[in-house]
Structures are given as C-alpha cells and as structure tokens.
Scaffold this active site. Structure first.
Site, mmCIF file in Angstrom:
data_model
loop_
_atom_site.group_PDB
_atom_site.id
_atom_site.type_symbol
_atom_site.label_atom_id
_atom_site.label_comp_id
_atom_site.label_asym_id
_atom_site.label_seq_id
_atom_site.Cartn_x
_atom_site.Cartn_y
_atom_site.Cartn_z
ATOM 1 C CG ASP A 1 -0.319 0.009 2.526
ATOM 2 O OD1 ASP A 1 0.925 -0.094 2.590
ATOM 3 O OD2 ASP A 1 -1.045 0.124 3.530
ATOM 4 C CB SER A 2 4.587 1.689 0.048
ATOM 5 O OG SER A 2 4.859 0.618 -0.839
ATOM 6 C CE LYS B 1 3.424 -5.887 3.909
ATOM 7 N NZ LYS B 1 2.852 -4.739 4.653
ATOM 8 C CD GLU C 1 7.567 -0.268 7.704
ATOM 9 O OE1 GLU C 1 6.725 -1.030 7.189
ATOM 10 O OE2 GLU C 1 7.719 0.924 7.375
HETATM 11 O O1 KIV Z 1 3.675 -1.143 1.518
HETATM 12 C C1 KIV Z 1 4.856 -1.526 1.577
HETATM 13 O O2 KIV Z 1 5.669 -1.231 0.685
HETATM 14 C C2 KIV Z 1 5.255 -2.341 2.736
HETATM 15 C C3 KIV Z 1 6.683 -2.632 3.076
HETATM 16 C C4 KIV Z 1 6.832 -3.817 3.945
HETATM 17 C C5 KIV Z 1 7.697 -2.600 2.018
HETATM 18 O O3 KIV Z 1 4.387 -2.740 3.434
HETATM 19 NA NA NA Z 2 2.426 -1.700 3.319
#
Ligand code: KIV
Ligand code: NA
Length: 271
Positions: free
Chosen positions: A44-45, A113, A182
C-alpha cells in the site's frame, strides 16, 4: 517452465536461505524484478510512492487489486503478496476475509499482508483457516500513523519491545506464514527471528531476519532526493530516465525525431 514459488516454499526457506523481496505496483517493474526475487509485494506504499499521497490510508481494495493483477500477469517466478488496505480488515474477520478473497480472486495473488498487533491475530486465524495465507506486519505500521503520531522506530524500550515480540508470536500461533518486521530496534528484530519458527522479513529491522524487503523505487533512485535510513540506493535509474527524456525532448524540438523510419507509408530507398 518452473512453477511460481508458493507460500509453503517460502516458509521452508527459514534457516536454509534468505528471502529476497521488493515491492512492485505495475507491469514493467514486476517483469524486471521477477527472476531475481523470491517474493514481490504489492504494497500500500503505492499510495505514497505511486500516487503522491501523504500516507497509505486512502488506497482502496479495488486499487490494490488492480495493481496486483498487473503484477501477477507480468511474473511467473516470485511469490506475489498483496497488502490489505487500511479500513479493509480492521472491522471484523469477516470483513477481512471478504476483502482479501476479493483481491486474490481479482488478481491471482498468492496471499495477503496485514498490519496489526496481537489484537488482529484472530483475523489472521480466520483467513488462514479459510485458505488465505497471511503475512503479518508488526513494529512500525504505517497504517497506524495517526495513533503513533508519525513514522517512528518501534521497540526502543523494553516494554514496547516485549509487546511487539508478543504481537509476532500471536500471529505465528494464529497461522501467519511469516512476519514483516518494520522499523524496529535491531536487537528486537534478531530476538523475534530466533524466537519464531516462521520467517521474519525485515525492513529497517535486523540483518538477522530471515529475509529483507524494501520499496523498489528507494533502491533505484526513483523516490526523490531522500531515502529512508533503512534503504540502500543500488542504482540511479532516475538519472538514466531524466537523460533519455531530455534527449527525446531535444530531438523533437530539433525535428530529429521522428525519422522517416518511424513513419508509415514511406518507401525504403533502394539499397
Ligand atoms: O507497503 C509496503 O511497501 C510495505 C513494506 C513492507 C515494504 O508494506
Ligand atoms: Na504496506
């Protein structure tokens, strides 16, 4: 053709080989990353990296499902995991299952995730028992930016480190196939990795983690002038793109592009 790396295969890497993972949101990157990696995350980044939003909160299930479809269609090797967007899973295990199933059905991704501490372990169990692999995500959780009061490293006190360790253990017991750690203190990343039987994937965690993940744009010079402390820039693809675009613009202005070879209905001159 060899089959795509599965979630159980990734789990079996623990203690055998490191998991190398990066993010991808669109086909060109996914295609270029696929062979070298074990796992690709549609993070979601992309809210911040791809949509220039101030945080990750406003990306939707439909948006991430569309990005995940592009990544799945452009890859054949890496295991593909998609982030559960903010607001798509916190309400109830049922809500989480419906949205996770929707994203997997729409995209063909291998699993999801999910950010959250021990309070979300019941949701992990609900999904896993119904066929959806879950990668937990503890420590610095960007979707909790408003309760954390910013993006800050976590687990710096004994008390907070203990809580994060218990968060990771709760998700392992609930059936998570791995845990992203993280922005946590290095010693905590190492401790959780030693404690869990499932792989830990670090981002700003510890070299001892069973795998590492970063945002692809951060390692390629495509994220602007500053990258996070936990990233390393491996190439300046941004400079390559800037120079190609400058050359193109100059060719257009000078009438050098297009050439007749780029035009239709032009007879080739006799050799
Ligand atoms: O959204 C993301 O990019 C992440 C990281 C773990 C890279 O959740
Ligand atoms: Na993320």
């Amino acid at each position: 053709q060899a089959k795509r790396i599965s979630v159980p295969q990734l789990m079996a890497y623990k203690g055998q080989q490191k998991i190398a993972a990066l993010t991808a949101y669109i086909a060109p990157f996914a295609r270029l990353l696929d062979d070298a990696l074990d796992m690709i995350l549609i993070g979601d980044s992309t809210a911040m990296v791809g949509y220039a939003l101030p945080n990750t909160l406003s990306i939707t299930v439909d948006q991430l499902a569309a990005h995940a479809g592009a990544v799945v269609r452009s890859t054949s090797h890496a295991c593909v995991i998609v982030d559960m967007p903010f607001g798509s899973y916190q309400q109830s295990p049922q809500q989480a299952f419906a949205n996770a199933a929707k994203m997997l059905a729409a995209s063909g991704a291998d699993g999801v995730k999910m950010e959250g501490g021990a309070a979300l372990a019941d949701t992990t169990r609900f999904l896993v028992e119904r066929g959806i692999p879950v990668l937990a995500h503890v420590g610095l959780m960007p979707q909790y930016v408003n309760t954390m009061g910013g993006f800050k490293a976590q687990g710096m006190t004994d008390e907070s480190a203990e809580r994060i360790l218990l968060d990771a253990v709760a998700h392992e017991q609930a059936g998570a196939f791995g845990v992203v750690l993280e922005g946590v203190a290095e010693a905590l990343g190492r401790r959780i990795t030693e404690r869990l039987a499932i792989p830990t994937i670090g981002i700003g965690a510890s070299p001892a983690c069973d795998g590492q993940i970063l945002v692809t744009e951060d390692i390629l010079g495509l994220s602007g002038p500053r990258i996070p402390k936990f990233a390393r820039q491996y190439s300046d693809v941004g400079a390559v793109i800037r120079s190609a675009v400058e050359q193109y613009a100059s060719d257009v202005r000078q009438g050098v592009f297009p050439g007749l070879e780029n035009c239709f209905g032009v007879k080739k001159p006799a050799e």
